[in-house]
Design a protein around this motif. Structure first.
Motif, PDB file in Angstrom:
ATOM      1  N   ALA B 321      78.253 -31.235 -15.897  1.00  0.00           N
ATOM      2  CA  ALA B 321      76.808 -31.466 -15.841  1.00  0.00           C
ATOM      3  C   ALA B 321      76.483 -32.762 -15.096  1.00  0.00           C
ATOM      4  O   ALA B 321      75.321 -33.134 -15.011  1.00  0.00           O
ATOM      5  N   ARG B 322      77.510 -33.458 -14.580  1.00  0.00           N
ATOM      6  CA  ARG B 322      77.337 -34.777 -13.940  1.00  0.00           C
ATOM      7  C   ARG B 322      76.514 -35.697 -14.833  1.00  0.00           C
ATOM      8  O   ARG B 322      75.610 -36.393 -14.381  1.00  0.00           O
ATOM      9  N   SER B 323      76.830 -35.640 -16.121  1.00  0.00           N
ATOM     10  CA  SER B 323      76.028 -36.371 -17.091  1.00  0.00           C
ATOM     11  C   SER B 323      76.560 -37.792 -17.222  1.00  0.00           C
ATOM     12  O   SER B 323      77.112 -38.182 -18.238  1.00  0.00           O
ATOM     13  N   ARG B 324      76.373 -38.564 -16.128  1.00  0.00           N
ATOM     14  CA  ARG B 324      76.880 -39.938 -16.128  1.00  0.00           C
ATOM     15  C   ARG B 324      76.152 -40.794 -17.150  1.00  0.00           C
ATOM     16  O   ARG B 324      76.726 -41.722 -17.708  1.00  0.00           O
ATOM     17  N   GLY B 325      74.872 -40.477 -17.388  1.00  0.00           N
ATOM     18  CA  GLY B 325      74.107 -41.233 -18.372  1.00  0.00           C
ATOM     19  C   GLY B 325      74.725 -41.143 -19.745  1.00  0.00           C
ATOM     20  O   GLY B 325      74.961 -42.149 -20.416  1.00  0.00           O
ATOM     21  N   HIS B 326      75.050 -39.893 -20.164  1.00  0.00           N
ATOM     22  CA  HIS B 326      75.664 -39.713 -21.479  1.00  0.00           C
ATOM     23  C   HIS B 326      77.007 -40.408 -21.554  1.00  0.00           C
ATOM     24  O   HIS B 326      77.318 -41.077 -22.538  1.00  0.00           O
TER      25      HIS B 326
END
Lengths: 473, 401
Positions: B321-326
């Motif tokens: 998900a390219r969820s770099r924030g998480h």
């Protein structure tokens, strides 16, 4: 029936008549020759079923300790027995399980023996064993391949000779015992160092030496003796310690090879060195479940508490009571524990924490130290342990000891690639969740110890000593 | 507690079976396999027996399909002609002698020596649909052949006195045969078409060599057209013995009695025997290696999958998900928690307190610490990796202080 390489060689020799007379009939005749020679050889071989076999194995052996299985073979046939004998054992017991045939089954060459017995004679063959997994291991059959006099073909039979070996827990954590016993003696006031326990039990009176706490001076005795006399205290004895092993599904989790993580320390606190995650991926027969680490901790704690004079009992529970060791003490405690816990295996069931708490309450009525060896897996704790932990903390001192995952520690410290950083982030998130669960458990009055597999036993022992020193048992 | 004394188990002799019970056990295990296999074999046998033997080879005398020649062969057999079907030149030459007819059907794989050998037969030779090589060889170099360019449309009269042609009358066949040196007294050409003659008859001593440029007069589907049947019966029914050659593509034989069969003809003669011997060796070696010394011993394992798989799964979800924030939030929160514990702050400490404490401990500016611990999420993976490294550095500084 089985053939040998000599039969193949005989078939290869057929090239000579084929070269002399190259017609299909030659091959046919040679095939008949090969078949007839093999049939003759089989007919002349001693019967493998006329061999009397007796297997002698140690009843129980500690994990990682070499043992051996002895076969006594007596040839009761009227013919000479030339045979290859295989003493079959499960993979985790044989010595050389790594000799694999390309992806196929393990071939344990250490379990194969050649015997040559004239009629009526006996031979004794020994198979070295090295158990690498705890539990009850049942031997396989004894296979005898009796070759004929020409060595072309053999008769073969697998005889169901009974044999079982009970692999006891290794108790590798016993190396931590001397240092903890030394600490215990210090607390007792018997050691030279003046580190007294804060125990509440009056021990004795002795002369004041410089450095003693002036508050512990017994003025009444001082008045009688003219010397300044201090009271010494010693930790309470005869407390009850209940160690509960959770053998539910979370205990079956494979948590990586503890040996691979050097140092380690206080997970989820410290940072473990990133080590290659080779570990036991190639050797699925080696232990490495959470229950193994829990068992080590339970054994060390039991040994320590027994020496400290407390009464120890150990329960293994998931949805029913799997094992219970109680009433033993002194030199009989550890053998009883090893025997009682040798066959405890993880079950793939959700632990019934309500039942577990009831079980503990029926086993001990007085205040006791209840050590729950389980996991801090948030989902499992929130639905299972948290709702019922109050019922235990009300009457008992509860310690929740959890085995941390060595793999996770490795993942969290890895920064080599961006993929590894995502892994580290997920591991960090899991750590946070576990420490949140630990905080909730602490709020409910339980002590929480979480450590890597190798460190859990000494950490739990230290916690026990700290509780004892603080008089909280 | 480590090792107790060896405890002898009872002595075991044999496995409680007799030769009879073992045989019964083997039969019990194998009976369904045997039953199914024998039923299969029986079905195949019945089918093989009940169906007449036909082939699918073009121009074969036992091929009843449109491209076969079974009709002609059957009629000839009914008329008392002994039809002998061969597939190699060697067999054909061995079977054909004086007073018999040798029919050569189209043979595109014929070699030069084979053509010469066929031309040298003492039997009457009928060559149907031959190529230039065989035409030249069979006629003694007096005929040549031009491939037909115009398909035949109209019936043509024979225009010669060859008995077979006269009996056949008109035919619709393509032709391409011509005499090499103009007119030759030994050569008779029949059915002249625009491309050449359909039939050429060469008198060679006391035998007849007949070449028919178009072999379709033999085929089941065209044998009834015009005079095809009469032509075929006349040409082939001259003698009571007919050798019918349909050449196998692998055939390289030239002289009778050489070579074992059609398929082995490209290999040395002893190759088949050596193959059989190698098969024997392979079978014996297979039996040698196949027998295992006793059964496998299985061992139950509690669980095989690692516990960390779920965490790895979560990491993969973050990554996909390219969820770099998480991911960054997880790393930051984890670092903040450990640093706070190290500095003795409660879990409930607010960001400002923590930032100030860390700044004091590491002698870094407070805004830098705040940016590191509570800054915006990274925008790409390189920044995420860098953030992770910087958090590690911060943590080590706090631990060192």
């Amino acid at each position: 029936m089985a053939l040998t390489w000599r039969a193949v060689a005989l078939a290869v020799l057929g090239v000579v008549p084929v070269a002399v007379l190259p017609v299909p009939g030659t091959v046919l005749v040679w095939a008949i020759v090969v078949v007839a020679a093999c049939a003759l050889d089989v007919a002349l071989a001693a019967s493998p079923r006329a061999v009397a076999v007796r297997r002698a194995v140690p009843g129980s052996v500690r994990r990682g300790t070499p043992a051996r299985s002895e076969l006594v073979l007596t040839n009761e046939a009227p013919r000479r027995l030339r045979a290859l004998v295989r003493d079959a054992w499960p993979p985790s017991v044989v010595v050389d399980p790594r000799s694999r045939t390309a992806g196929g089954p393990v071939v344990a060459h250490s379990g194969r023996h050649r015997v040559d017995l004239p009629p009526g004679e006996s031979a004794r063959v020994r198979t070295p064993l090295l158990p690498t997994r705890r539990g009850e291991r049942t031997a396989g059959p004894v296979s005898i391949r009796a070759y004929g006099p020409l060595g072309l073909a053999a008769r073969q039979a697998s005889l169901p000779v009974p044999g079982r070996i009970r692999v006891l827990p290794e108790f590798a954590s016993r190396r931590h015992l001397p240092s903890r016993l030394a600490r215990l003696r210090e607390m007792d006031g018997r050691a030279a160092v003046q580190v007294r326990g804060e125990g509440t039990e009056f021990d004795s009176l002795r002369e004041y030496v410089v450095g003693d706490d002036v508050r512990s001076i017994d003025w009444r005795a001082t008045a009688r003796r003219r010397d300044v006399v201090v009271r010494t205290w010693r930790p309470e004895r005869d407390r009850r310690v209940v160690v509960v092993l959770d053998t539910g599904r979370t205990s079956a989790a494979r948590i990586g090879d503890a040996d691979v993580v050097p140092g380690g320390g206080d997970a989820p606190g410290g940072t473990a060195d990133p080590a290659p995650a080779t570990a036991d991926a190639e050797a699925p027969t080696v232990g490495g479940t959470r229950l193994e680490a829990s068992l080590e901790a339970a054994l060390l704690l039991s040994a320590l508490a027994d020496r400290a004079g407390d009464r120890v009992q150990v329960l293994a529970y998931d949805r029913t009571l799997r094992a219970r060791v109680a009433g033993a003490s002194g030199p009989r405690l550890l053998p009883a524990l090893a025997e009682g816990l040798a066959t405890v295996e993880p079950t793939l069931l959700e632990t019934d924490w309500t039942g577990l708490v009831s079980q503990v309450r029926t086993q001990v009525t007085q205040r006791a130290l209840v050590v729950l060896l389980t996991t801090l897996d948030p989902a499992a704790v929130e639905t299972g342990l948290l709702p019922v932990v109050d019922r235990l903390t009300r009457t008992h001192q509860v310690v929740v000891a959890a085995v941390a995952d060595a793999d996770l520690a490795r993942l969290r410290a890895d920064r080599t690639t961006s993929t590894a950083v995502y892994d580290a982030a997920a591991a960090a998130r899991a750590d946070l969740e576990r420490s949140a669960v630990a905080a909730v458990l602490r709020q409910r009055g339980a002590e929480v110890v979480e450590a890597l597999p190798d460190d859990l036993a000494p950490r739990l022992a230290d916690t026990y000593l700290a509780l004892k020193a603080a008089g909280r048992l | 507690m480590t090792t107790t004394a060896p405890a002898p188990s009872p002595t075991v002799t044999g496995d409680g079976t007799t030769a009879r019970s073992r045989a019964a056990g083997r039969w019990r295990r194998a009976r369904w396999t045997v039953l199914v296999l024998s039923a299969l074999a029986l079905t195949v046998l019945v089918m093989a027996v009940s169906r007449p033997a036909t082939s699918t080879v073009p121009y074969a005398p036992d091929n009843a399909r449109p491209d076969g020649a079974r009709a002609v062969a059957e009629v000839l057999a009914d008329q008392g002609v002994d039809v002998r079907y061969v597939t190699t030149v060697a067999d054909a030459l061995g079977a054909a002698g004086p007073g018999s007819t040798l029919l050569v059907t189209p043979a595109p794989y014929l070699l030069g020596p084979q053509a010469d050998a066929l031309a040298g037969t003492e039997a009457d030779l009928v060559v149907a649909g031959a190529d230039q090589l065989l035409v030249t060889a069979a006629s003694g170099d007096v005929l040549e052949r031009f491939p037909a360019t115009n398909p035949p449309t109209d019936p043509v009269h024979p225009g010669c006195d060859v008995p077979a042609a006269v009996a056949a009358g008109t035919v619709v066949l393509s032709g391409g045969l011509a005499a090499r040196d103009g007119v030759d007294p030994d050569v008779t050409l029949c059915w002249p078409t625009r491309d050449g003659a359909v039939l050429a008859s060469v008198r060679d001593g006391d035998r007849d060599v007949t070449l028919v440029d178009d072999a379709s007069f033999l085929r089941n589907d065209t044998v009834l057209d015009e005079g095809d049947a009469a032509l075929a019966l006349h040409l082939l029914g001259t003698h009571t013995e007919l050798v019918w050659l349909v050449q196998d593509p692998l055939d390289t034989t030239t002289t009778p009695g050489s070579g074992p069969g059609p398929t082995g003809s490209m290999l040395p003669p002893w190759a088949g025997v050596v193959g059989l011997w190698a098969l024997l060796v392979v079978v014996v070696a297979a039996v040698w290696r196949a027998r295992r010394l006793g059964p496998l011993v299985a061992e139950p394992l509690p669980v095989v999958v690692r516990a960390s798989e779920s965490t790895r799964g979560r990491a993969r979800l973050y990554r996909r998900a390219r969820s770099r924030g998480h991911a960054a939030a997880g790393l930051r929160a984890s670092t903040a928690e450990r640093v706070a514990r190290r500095l003795g702050l409660p879990r409930s400490a607010d960001p400002t307190t923590l930032t100030d404490a860390v700044a004091r401990a590491t002698a870094r500016p407070a805004h830098e610490v705040a940016a590191l611990l509570y800054g915006p999420p990274p925008t790409d993976e390189a920044q995420l990796t860098e953030l992770a490294h910087r958090l590690d550095t911060l943590e080590s500084e706090v631990h060192r202080s």
